[in-house]
Design a protein around this motif. Structure first.
Motif, PDB file in Angstrom:
ATOM      1  N   ASN A  71       0.803  -1.222   0.000  1.00  0.00           N
ATOM      2  CA  ASN A  71       0.000   0.000   0.000  1.00  0.00           C
ATOM      3  C   ASN A  71       0.839   1.277   0.000  1.00  0.00           C
ATOM      4  O   ASN A  71       0.304   2.358  -0.215  1.00  0.00           O
ATOM      5  CB  ASN A  71      -0.924   0.009   1.219  1.00  0.00           C
ATOM      6  N   ASN A  72       2.137   1.140   0.275  1.00  0.00           N
ATOM      7  CA  ASN A  72       3.044   2.296   0.345  1.00  0.00           C
ATOM      8  C   ASN A  72       4.367   1.934  -0.320  1.00  0.00           C
ATOM      9  O   ASN A  72       5.389   1.794   0.356  1.00  0.00           O
ATOM     10  CB  ASN A  72       3.293   2.692   1.805  1.00  0.00           C
ATOM     11  N   PRO A  73       4.384   1.786  -1.633  1.00  0.00           N
ATOM     12  CA  PRO A  73       5.579   1.261  -2.317  1.00  0.00           C
ATOM     13  C   PRO A  73       6.818   2.158  -2.235  1.00  0.00           C
ATOM     14  O   PRO A  73       7.916   1.698  -2.504  1.00  0.00           O
ATOM     15  CB  PRO A  73       5.117   1.113  -3.767  1.00  0.00           C
ATOM     16  N   ARG A  74       6.677   3.385  -1.836  1.00  0.00           N
ATOM     17  CA  ARG A  74       7.834   4.287  -1.783  1.00  0.00           C
ATOM     18  C   ARG A  74       8.564   4.274  -0.444  1.00  0.00           C
ATOM     19  O   ARG A  74       9.590   4.916  -0.299  1.00  0.00           O
ATOM     20  CB  ARG A  74       7.400   5.712  -2.106  1.00  0.00           C
ATOM     21  N   LEU A  75       8.026   3.560   0.532  1.00  0.00           N
ATOM     22  CA  LEU A  75       8.670   3.525   1.851  1.00  0.00           C
ATOM     23  C   LEU A  75       9.926   2.668   1.815  1.00  0.00           C
ATOM     24  O   LEU A  75       9.951   1.606   1.204  1.00  0.00           O
ATOM     25  CB  LEU A  75       7.715   2.972   2.903  1.00  0.00           C
ATOM     26  N   ASP A  76      10.974   3.133   2.514  1.00  0.00           N
ATOM     27  CA  ASP A  76      12.175   2.314   2.615  1.00  0.00           C
ATOM     28  C   ASP A  76      11.998   1.260   3.705  1.00  0.00           C
ATOM     29  O   ASP A  76      11.025   1.270   4.454  1.00  0.00           O
ATOM     30  CB  ASP A  76      13.417   3.180   2.862  1.00  0.00           C
ATOM     31  N   THR A  77      12.928   0.346   3.767  1.00  0.00           N
ATOM     32  CA  THR A  77      12.821  -0.792   4.690  1.00  0.00           C
ATOM     33  C   THR A  77      12.732  -0.353   6.147  1.00  0.00           C
ATOM     34  O   THR A  77      11.964  -0.928   6.921  1.00  0.00           O
ATOM     35  CB  THR A  77      14.011  -1.746   4.496  1.00  0.00           C
ATOM     36  N   ALA A  78      13.494   0.654   6.529  1.00  0.00           N
ATOM     37  CA  ALA A  78      13.464   1.111   7.922  1.00  0.00           C
ATOM     38  C   ALA A  78      12.081   1.642   8.292  1.00  0.00           C
ATOM     39  O   ALA A  78      11.546   1.321   9.362  1.00  0.00           O
ATOM     40  CB  ALA A  78      14.525   2.182   8.164  1.00  0.00           C
ATOM     41  N   LYS A  79      11.482   2.421   7.418  1.00  0.00           N
ATOM     42  CA  LYS A  79      10.150   2.948   7.694  1.00  0.00           C
ATOM     43  C   LYS A  79       9.111   1.836   7.700  1.00  0.00           C
ATOM     44  O   LYS A  79       8.183   1.847   8.509  1.00  0.00           O
ATOM     45  CB  LYS A  79       9.793   4.046   6.695  1.00  0.00           C
ATOM     46  N   LEU A  80       9.263   0.864   6.796  1.00  0.00           N
ATOM     47  CA  LEU A  80       8.354  -0.284   6.791  1.00  0.00           C
ATOM     48  C   LEU A  80       8.449  -1.050   8.109  1.00  0.00           C
ATOM     49  O   LEU A  80       7.437  -1.469   8.669  1.00  0.00           O
ATOM     50  CB  LEU A  80       8.699  -1.230   5.650  1.00  0.00           C
ATOM     51  N   ALA A  81       9.671  -1.206   8.595  1.00  0.00           N
ATOM     52  CA  ALA A  81       9.873  -1.932   9.851  1.00  0.00           C
ATOM     53  C   ALA A  81       9.226  -1.195  11.016  1.00  0.00           C
ATOM     54  O   ALA A  81       8.558  -1.814  11.856  1.00  0.00           O
ATOM     55  CB  ALA A  81      11.364  -2.137  10.111  1.00  0.00           C
ATOM     56  N   VAL A  82       9.394   0.117  11.063  1.00  0.00           N
ATOM     57  CA  VAL A  82       8.797   0.895  12.155  1.00  0.00           C
ATOM     58  C   VAL A  82       7.278   0.863  12.073  1.00  0.00           C
ATOM     59  O   VAL A  82       6.591   0.647  13.083  1.00  0.00           O
ATOM     60  CB  VAL A  82       9.329   2.345  12.166  1.00  0.00           C
ATOM     61  N   LEU A  83       6.721   1.060  10.893  1.00  0.00           N
ATOM     62  CA  LEU A  83       5.265   1.012  10.745  1.00  0.00           C
ATOM     63  C   LEU A  83       4.717  -0.378  11.078  1.00  0.00           C
ATOM     64  O   LEU A  83       3.647  -0.501  11.679  1.00  0.00           O
ATOM     65  CB  LEU A  83       4.850   1.431   9.337  1.00  0.00           C
ATOM     66  N   SER A  84       5.455  -1.411  10.713  1.00  0.00           N
ATOM     67  CA  SER A  84       5.037  -2.764  11.069  1.00  0.00           C
ATOM     68  C   SER A  84       5.059  -2.946  12.581  1.00  0.00           C
ATOM     69  O   SER A  84       4.126  -3.522  13.154  1.00  0.00           O
ATOM     70  CB  SER A  84       5.961  -3.794  10.414  1.00  0.00           C
ATOM     71  N   ALA A  85       6.107  -2.459  13.228  1.00  0.00           N
ATOM     72  CA  ALA A  85       6.187  -2.548  14.690  1.00  0.00           C
ATOM     73  C   ALA A  85       5.026  -1.800  15.338  1.00  0.00           C
ATOM     74  O   ALA A  85       4.432  -2.279  16.311  1.00  0.00           O
ATOM     75  CB  ALA A  85       7.520  -1.996  15.177  1.00  0.00           C
ATOM     76  N   VAL A  86       4.680  -0.641  14.812  1.00  0.00           N
ATOM     77  CA  VAL A  86       3.558   0.134  15.351  1.00  0.00           C
ATOM     78  C   VAL A  86       2.255  -0.645  15.185  1.00  0.00           C
ATOM     79  O   VAL A  86       1.458  -0.751  16.120  1.00  0.00           O
ATOM     80  CB  VAL A  86       3.476   1.526  14.680  1.00  0.00           C
ATOM     81  N   ASN A  87       2.042  -1.211  14.005  1.00  0.00           N
ATOM     82  CA  ASN A  87       0.815  -1.986  13.755  1.00  0.00           C
ATOM     83  C   ASN A  87       0.737  -3.233  14.633  1.00  0.00           C
ATOM     84  O   ASN A  87      -0.317  -3.545  15.185  1.00  0.00           O
ATOM     85  CB  ASN A  87       0.726  -2.376  12.279  1.00  0.00           C
ATOM     86  N   ILE A  88       1.838  -3.951  14.759  1.00  0.00           N
ATOM     87  CA  ILE A  88       1.865  -5.157  15.581  1.00  0.00           C
ATOM     88  C   ILE A  88       1.641  -4.797  17.047  1.00  0.00           C
ATOM     89  O   ILE A  88       0.886  -5.482  17.753  1.00  0.00           O
ATOM     90  CB  ILE A  88       3.181  -5.932  15.369  1.00  0.00           C
ATOM     91  N   THR A  89       2.272  -3.737  17.507  1.00  0.00           N
ATOM     92  CA  THR A  89       2.091  -3.304  18.896  1.00  0.00           C
ATOM     93  C   THR A  89       0.660  -2.851  19.146  1.00  0.00           C
ATOM     94  O   THR A  89       0.081  -3.156  20.199  1.00  0.00           O
ATOM     95  CB  THR A  89       3.092  -2.181  19.251  1.00  0.00           C
ATOM     96  N   ASP A  90       0.071  -2.157  18.193  1.00  0.00           N
ATOM     97  CA  ASP A  90      -1.324  -1.746  18.326  1.00  0.00           C
ATOM     98  C   ASP A  90      -2.225  -2.970  18.484  1.00  0.00           C
ATOM     99  O   ASP A  90      -3.077  -3.005  19.370  1.00  0.00           O
ATOM    100  CB  ASP A  90      -1.737  -0.923  17.101  1.00  0.00           C
ATOM    101  N   SER A  91      -2.022  -3.969  17.652  1.00  0.00           N
ATOM    102  CA  SER A  91      -2.813  -5.196  17.756  1.00  0.00           C
ATOM    103  C   SER A  91      -2.605  -5.866  19.108  1.00  0.00           C
ATOM    104  O   SER A  91      -3.560  -6.321  19.742  1.00  0.00           O
ATOM    105  CB  SER A  91      -2.433  -6.171  16.646  1.00  0.00           C
ATOM    106  N   TYR A  92      -1.367  -5.934  19.544  1.00  0.00           N
ATOM    107  CA  TYR A  92      -1.054  -6.549  20.836  1.00  0.00           C
ATOM    108  C   TYR A  92      -1.750  -5.822  21.985  1.00  0.00           C
ATOM    109  O   TYR A  92      -2.362  -6.441  22.849  1.00  0.00           O
ATOM    110  CB  TYR A  92       0.459  -6.568  21.061  1.00  0.00           C
TER     111      TYR A  92
END
Length: 82
Positions: free
Chosen positions: A42-63
């Protein structure tokens, strides 16, 4: 006893050391990989570091949401006890 595992997350290899079973480590790594790929789709321009942080935020939100639901259920059970 600690086990050593190598897993792939978003095209990168990571060495994991822990007491968990290989199946569990693969499940965790697969979940992180799935989250990162979903965000990247959904966000093809994001670099790996930003993807990792956004993933961590999403996973933490779910948790945290699951933790809150669990605590609410515990309170309901405790309130229902004689």
């Amino acid at each position: 006893m600690k086990n050593k595992f190598t897993v792939e997350i978003y095209g990168q290899m990571y060495h994991i050391v822990g007491k968990a079973s290989p199946g569990y480590i693969r499940e965790v790594a697969g979940h992180v990989d799935e989250k990162m790929r979903g965000i990247a789709k959904n966000n093809p321009r994001l670099d790996t570091a930003k993807l990792a942080v956004l993933s961590a935020v999403n996973i933490t939100d779910s948790y945290l949401k699951l933790k809150q639901e669990y605590e609410e259920i515990l309170h309901l059970i405790e309130d229902d006890q004689p």
